[in-house]
Design an enzyme around this catalytic site. Structure first.
Site, PDB file in Angstrom:
ATOM      1  N   GLY A 314       5.572   5.964   6.980  1.00  0.00           N
ATOM      2  CA  GLY A 314       4.210   5.795   6.503  1.00  0.00           C
ATOM      3  C   GLY A 314       4.144   5.380   5.041  1.00  0.00           C
ATOM      4  O   GLY A 314       4.953   4.581   4.559  1.00  0.00           O
ATOM      5  N   SER A 315       3.201   5.965   4.326  1.00  0.00           N
ATOM      6  CA  SER A 315       2.892   5.501   2.968  1.00  0.00           C
ATOM      7  C   SER A 315       4.028   5.715   1.969  1.00  0.00           C
ATOM      8  O   SER A 315       4.058   5.071   0.922  1.00  0.00           O
ATOM      9  CB  SER A 315       1.623   6.191   2.464  1.00  0.00           C
ATOM     10  OG  SER A 315       0.503   5.811   3.246  1.00  0.00           O
ATOM     11  N   THR A 316       4.952   6.634   2.242  1.00  0.00           N
ATOM     12  CA  THR A 316       6.058   6.838   1.307  1.00  0.00           C
ATOM     13  C   THR A 316       6.977   5.613   1.263  1.00  0.00           C
ATOM     14  O   THR A 316       7.807   5.503   0.365  1.00  0.00           O
ATOM     15  CB  THR A 316       6.883   8.077   1.697  1.00  0.00           C
ATOM     16  OG1 THR A 316       7.242   7.995   3.090  1.00  0.00           O
ATOM     17  CG2 THR A 316       6.092   9.354   1.461  1.00  0.00           C
ATOM     18  N   PHE A 317       6.820   4.687   2.215  1.00  0.00           N
ATOM     19  CA  PHE A 317       7.623   3.464   2.210  1.00  0.00           C
ATOM     20  C   PHE A 317       6.951   2.338   1.436  1.00  0.00           C
ATOM     21  O   PHE A 317       7.566   1.309   1.171  1.00  0.00           O
ATOM     22  CB  PHE A 317       7.898   3.010   3.643  1.00  0.00           C
ATOM     23  CG  PHE A 317       9.128   2.167   3.793  1.00  0.00           C
ATOM     24  CD1 PHE A 317      10.384   2.741   3.907  1.00  0.00           C
ATOM     25  CD2 PHE A 317       9.054   0.777   3.787  1.00  0.00           C
ATOM     26  CE1 PHE A 317      11.521   1.957   4.040  1.00  0.00           C
ATOM     27  CE2 PHE A 317      10.180  -0.015   3.913  1.00  0.00           C
ATOM     28  CZ  PHE A 317      11.426   0.580   4.035  1.00  0.00           C
ATOM     29  N   SER A 370      -3.403   4.708  -1.793  1.00  0.00           N
ATOM     30  CA  SER A 370      -2.618   4.521  -0.567  1.00  0.00           C
ATOM     31  C   SER A 370      -3.318   3.587   0.410  1.00  0.00           C
ATOM     32  O   SER A 370      -3.547   3.910   1.577  1.00  0.00           O
ATOM     33  CB  SER A 370      -2.353   5.873   0.090  1.00  0.00           C
ATOM     34  OG  SER A 370      -1.250   5.777   0.969  1.00  0.00           O
TER      35      SER A 370
END
Length: 602
Positions: A314-317, A370
């Protein structure tokens, strides 16, 4: 005759005996007998020396030689500071042979009744006398009275001096830290066969150097020096040193357990890596188990899911994708994108997590809010075949180069599908449509922090001798990104902590970057309704990056379960402890009253 002798004696005359010659036949017989005996002795001596000499010598050696067989000891495991993590402790089995029961001072030929022996052992073994008598019964030998005796208890049994009691020593693996390192160290079963973790993957390294020692002894049992082979008494004092820090591991474990319990989550993991060389300082997960009592836990807990289970990051990428876009020169660091809150790709709708638009925003803001739509707009400037190739270069679908047991490769769509279907690259831009392990995500974020080098994550420093400990390894890694590119993304991530969803991790005086993530959870290619994975990744300090911290919590419950609410609090506690343990100075001076104090384990 007697009268004549007496008469001769009285008369004072000596008696003269008549000597008769020995018959020649008798002399010949004696000579033949003696000669035959000497010949027989000579023949027997020759037979013993020439024919049976080898057998007799072997029998003598077997009586004179004591064989000490190896008992299968294993090397000790310690953390980066030398704290014990796993070690072998000597334990004993107590055998009884009632036919030989005898007390010191008794007649050597007398045999004590079993009741006398049981009375003395009951106090030492802390067992009822009746239980011991029941175990002995009417048996004369080979009675197993107790097992798993510690050295102190065994010494008290030996001090009784009772004949007919035999203590059999064996090694017993213990884990002083209990569940703290179970997820990475593993355990041995009751047969001392490694079942999980480093005990299994590094089994050959953990087996201590042992050989069968054959020692010659004299008649009184004294060892003879000439009977010892060179190196037979060599002592193996090697130990396996980890990169993990027990103090930081405990902080991470406690913070993680508390948060998982509070949010009724399925499981959680927390990891800390030195971005310069790939050393992992902490790898905590929950639920876990106690390797000292492994039989009480479900086998599913024996595997470390953060290195073996895949998920969509998800958003951590998103910071990683922006870095590759900058590397491809597909976006301008000062550029902007338009975020209307939603868009359609090939007939597929894409929304922001809150379905609200943010207007025209720059890339730091894309990370702060995000924005999924903003990421799609940014990554559409990267050719899809190049996008896919970069994911391959990052090793998404390759097995990681690591010593962590059971680490697996991620999953990436086929190039034809990724390039031919626009929706694939679109969802990949915000971290969906492919999967990896938390360990792999940690490695990729370390690449951003260290200037673009892909380092190998590892938890061991190798075998060390005596009390010596290995120091940190030098910087390493495969260069993939330009330093300028990573520094730009790091500044953008710092803005997430200063202004965005990562505010909860702010610590006065320290420059910290981060990114939250709240991803849908997929199983077999289908998203599970209501199931999510909340995560947060942090870099510190931004001005001289040394560490990356990753927290992942699987399936937290509640409408307010996000990366910022579930994962960030855990990361902050870990970071506060890390700053103290590694003595990291503030980036800017702050008043003493503004600096929090980290709670470290005693």
């Amino acid at each position: 005759m007697a009268q004549s002798n007496r008469a001769a004696a009285r008369s004072g005359k000596r008696r003269v005996l008549t000597i008769h010659p020995v018959p020649s036949r008798r002399l010949v017989a004696v000579f033949i007998l003696l000669s035959a005996s000497l010949c027989g002795l000579g023949i027997r001596l020759a037979w013993l020396q020439l024919v049976e000499g080898g057998k007799l010598q072997a029998r003598a050696r077997s009586i004179q030689t004591t064989s000490i067989a190896p008992i299968g000891e294993r090397r000790t495991i310690v953390d980066r500071n030398g704290s014990l993590v796993a070690l072998d402790e000597e334990r004993f089995i107590l055998w009884a042979h009632p036919r030989y029961f005898n007390f010191p001072g008794d007649d050597p030929q007398s045999i004590r009744p079993a009741a006398d022996v049981a009375s003395k052992l009951a106090t030492v073994l802390a067992q009822p006398k009746a239980t011991l008598l029941q175990a002995i019964g009417n048996r004369k030998s080979g009675v197993k009275l107790a097992s798993d005796l510690d050295p102190e208890t065994a010494a008290r049994v030996k001090a009784l001096g009772i004949s007919g009691l035999d203590l059999e020593a064996y090694p017993h693996r213990i884990y002083p830290q209990g569940p703290l390192f179970a997820n990475v160290v593993g355990f041995l079963n009751l047969e001392r066969v490694p079942q999980a973790g480093l005990e299994q993957s590094r089994n050959s390294d953990l087996k201590r150097h042992e050989t069968t020692v054959r020692m010659l002894r004299g008649a009184d049992g004294t060892p003879l020096p000439q009977g010892l082979a060179a190196g037979s008494l060599y002592g193996d004092d090697l130990k396996l040193q980890l990169t993990l820090d027990a103090r930081l591991q405990q902080v991470a474990q406690q913070a993680l357990v508390k948060q998982v319990k509070q949010w009724h989550a399925k499981r959680g993991a927390a990891m800390v890596m030195d971005v310069r060389n790939g050393e992992i300082l902490a790898l905590a997960s929950t639920p876990t188990y106690d390797p000292n009592k492994f039989w009480k836990f479900k086998p599913g807990l024996f595997r470390e899911w953060s290195v073996q289970d895949l998920y969509e990051p998800g958003s951590t990428f998103k910071p990683i994708n922006l870095a590759l876009a900058l590397q491809e020169k597909a976006i301008d660091p000062n550029g902007k994108v338009t975020d209307n809150g939603s868009l359609s790709i090939g007939g597929w709708p894409i929304f922001n997590h809150d379905r609200r638009g943010n207007g025209v925003i720059d890339f730091p803001t894309v990370l702060q809010v995000s924005s999924n739509v903003g990421m799609v707009q940014a990554m559409k400037h990267v050719k899809r075949d190049r996008f896919w190739q970069w994911l391959r270069n990052f090793g998404i679908d390759a097995s990681p180069d690591t010593d962590l047991p059971g680490a697996v490769a991620g999953e990436l769509k086929k190039k034809t599908d990724f390039v031919g279907q626009p929706i694939e690259s679109a969802v990949a831009s915000f971290g969906q449509g492919f999967s990896l392990t938390p360990l792999k995500l940690l490695q990729l974020h370390a690449m951003l922090a260290n200037g673009g080098r892909l380092v190998s994550p590892h938890i061991t420093r190798g075998l060390r001798s005596g009390d010596s400990l290995a120091t940190s390894a030098p910087s390493s890694g495969i260069p993939l990104l330009d330093v300028g590119v990573t520094q730009t993304v790091m500044r953008w991530m710092e803005s997430v902590v200063e202004k965005g969803s990562g505010k909860g991790v702010k610590i006065p005086g320290y420059r910290i970057g981060g990114k939250t993530g709240t991803a849908q959870k997929a199983e077999r290619g289908v998203y599970i309704a209501g199931a999510r994975i909340c995560s947060f990744v942090a870099h510190l300090p931004i001005d001289d990056p040394r560490y990356v911290v990753l927290v992942v919590v699987d399936e937290p419950q509640g409408g307010n379960a996000y990366g910022s609410t579930v994962a960030v609090p855990v990361a902050k506690q870990i970071i506060e402890a890390l700053l103290v343990l590694q003595n990291i100075p503030p980036s800017v001076a702050v008043p003493t009253a503004a600096v929090g104090t980290a709670k470290l384990p005693g």
